[in-house]
Design an enzyme around this catalytic site. Structure first.
Site, PDB file in Angstrom:
ATOM      1  N   ARG A 162      43.571  -9.655   1.351  1.00 29.95           N
ATOM      2  CA  ARG A 162      42.219  -9.150   1.086  1.00 29.95           C
ATOM      3  C   ARG A 162      42.169  -7.628   1.071  1.00 29.95           C
ATOM      4  O   ARG A 162      41.213  -7.007   1.540  1.00 29.95           O
ATOM      5  CB  ARG A 162      41.220  -9.695   2.117  1.00 29.95           C
ATOM      6  CG  ARG A 162      41.150 -11.202   2.191  1.00 29.95           C
ATOM      7  CD  ARG A 162      40.683 -11.836   0.880  1.00 29.95           C
ATOM      8  NE  ARG A 162      40.737 -13.273   1.001  1.00 29.95           N
ATOM      9  CZ  ARG A 162      41.806 -14.011   0.663  1.00 29.95           C
ATOM     10  NH1 ARG A 162      42.881 -13.426   0.156  1.00 29.95           N
ATOM     11  NH2 ARG A 162      41.790 -15.315   0.813  1.00 29.95           N
ATOM     12  N   SER A 244      32.564 -15.766   2.797  1.00 30.35           N
ATOM     13  CA  SER A 244      33.185 -15.578   4.113  1.00 30.35           C
ATOM     14  C   SER A 244      32.948 -14.149   4.585  1.00 30.35           C
ATOM     15  O   SER A 244      33.392 -13.202   3.949  1.00 30.35           O
ATOM     16  CB  SER A 244      34.686 -15.860   4.022  1.00 30.35           C
ATOM     17  OG  SER A 244      34.918 -17.206   3.664  1.00 30.35           O
ATOM     18  N   GLU A 363      34.471  -8.608   5.986  1.00 34.62           N
ATOM     19  CA  GLU A 363      35.062  -8.555   4.647  1.00 34.62           C
ATOM     20  C   GLU A 363      34.185  -7.828   3.626  1.00 34.62           C
ATOM     21  O   GLU A 363      34.698  -7.117   2.767  1.00 34.62           O
ATOM     22  CB  GLU A 363      35.372  -9.968   4.153  1.00 34.62           C
ATOM     23  CG  GLU A 363      36.067 -10.020   2.800  1.00 34.62           C
ATOM     24  CD  GLU A 363      36.560 -11.404   2.448  1.00 34.62           C
ATOM     25  OE1 GLU A 363      36.749 -11.667   1.245  1.00 34.62           O
ATOM     26  OE2 GLU A 363      36.757 -12.231   3.348  1.00 34.62           O
TER      27      GLU A 363
END
Length: 371
Positions: A162, A244, A363
């Site tokens: 990520r 998420s 995130e």
């Protein structure tokens, strides 16, 4: 043009007005808008599908460039596969659907992810055992420092979980490199890539490492995501989120500490090429959240965290909660503010840290506020 609220441009539906707003439908328009904002000394926020962005309730005092450029071009079709160039504002899931329909393999497990193609290399978007680093060949971007268009090969982007060089050079939502187009190398095939995710393999009726028909992979992933509230649906408040919210923690194997129980899920860590990364282990953020007492729907009136003796409804007045389908998503139940979402995020993050000694990392791009 009247400037929209950032809430209207994002899937979490929070954020105040933009001082200046530019809708850019071509590469040239994106470059011109960014260059003009820079020349005027204005702060810059680049928005695509808004599926990974939370902005402050006070809004954004600079220029918001809304990238809506469209188009997919086949640059090559040879034994190495098909090379596609996709404009940054093109819908990601529309690209995946087209690839599957055309028998192109490599991004099928990334079905149903909201947002635009230009955002995918920035955070190395991934799900169900695939990530875009596996198929990206080149990213074309505007370099705001050098004031020129630059091409980045995949190796230049230093992809990791990520993360990428593009993300690491972005500060408070303001990127040094503004993505204009992305090139993907996909293979021809009737079956998808080897399935690397246990839950997906089980539902497909194959072993991990085996293949399944391309269309079935997409259908199964879409069903999985919908069951977790991860496919946008205006009638489902569980989908008013950034997906998420926390990444799965990656820790040195020697730093797990005594508070993490032996039955806590642990996963191997691999690099962008699929090679194992030694002395690192990936934990499940969803497991940590759930077992720290934050169940599905925490934050709604009547919910409690019995482990930490917390009243869920008191965190944000019921306006923001964990999804009722999946503990990783923080959702706007209607009328939530960015402050409400941040209060919920802080409560969950601090709770997991107090129970397990593991720090969760957000995130989404968070602008003008903080967890």
């Amino acid at each position: 043009m009247t400037s929209p609220r950032i809430a209207d441009l994002t899937t979490a539906a929070v954020g105040g007005p933009a001082r200046h707003y530019v809708r850019a439908g071509t590469e040239q328009a994106v470059v011109a808008a960014v260059a003009e904002a820079d020349a005027a000394g204005q702060e810059l926020l680049v928005v695509g599908g808004g599926s990974n962005l939370i902005a402050a309730d006070t809004g954004f005092a600079g220029t918001v460039v809304h990238v809506v450029s469209q188009g997919v071009e086949v640059l090559a079709d040879d034994p190495r596969g098909v090379l596609l160039e996709v404009q940054a504002g093109h819908s990601w899931d529309e690209l995946v659907a087209r690839a599957v329909a055309d028998g192109l393999v490599g991004i099928e497990a990334l079905s149903g992810i909201p947002g635009t193609t230009g955002a995918t290399p920035v955070q190395n978007v991934g799900a169900y055992g695939q990530e875009v680093a596996q198929t990206i060949e080149l990213v074309r971007a505007w370099d705001r420092h050098e004031r020129r268009v630059r091409d980045f090969a995949a190796a230049d982007l230093a992809f990791s979980y990520r993360d990428s060089a593009l993300k690491r050079s972005t500060v408070a939502g303001s990127p040094r490199f503004v993505v204009l187009a992305v090139r993907f190398r996909l293979e021809h095939g009737a079956d998808g890539s080897p399935v690397r995710y246990g839950e997906l393999a089980r539902l497909l009726g194959v072993e991990v490492g085996e293949r399944a028909p391309l269309g079935r992979v997409r259908e199964t992933v879409l069903a999985l995501r919908a069951g977790k509230g991860m496919v946008l649906d205006p009638g489902d408040r569980d989908t008013y989120s950034t997906g998420s919210f926390f990444t799965n923690p990656i820790l040195p194997t020697g730093a797990l500490g005594q508070r993490l129980p032996a039955d806590a899920p642990r996963f191997p860590v691999v690099d962008a090429a699929g090679r194992p990364v030694e002395d690192r282990v990936k934990l499940s953020a969803a497991w940590l959240i759930d077992h720290a007492g934050f169940g599905k729907g925490f934050g709604l009136p009547g919910t409690r965290n019995e482990v930490l003796d917390l009243d869920g409804g008191a965190v944000a007045g019921g306006r923001a909660s964990l999804s009722t389908k999946h503990t990783l998503a923080l959702t706007n139940r209607g009328g939530a503010s960015a402050q409400d979402l941040m209060a919920l995020a802080r409560t969950v993050r601090d709770g997991v840290a107090s129970v397990y000694g593991v720090d969760l990392v957000a995130e989404p791009v968070i602008v003008g506020t903080a967890v």
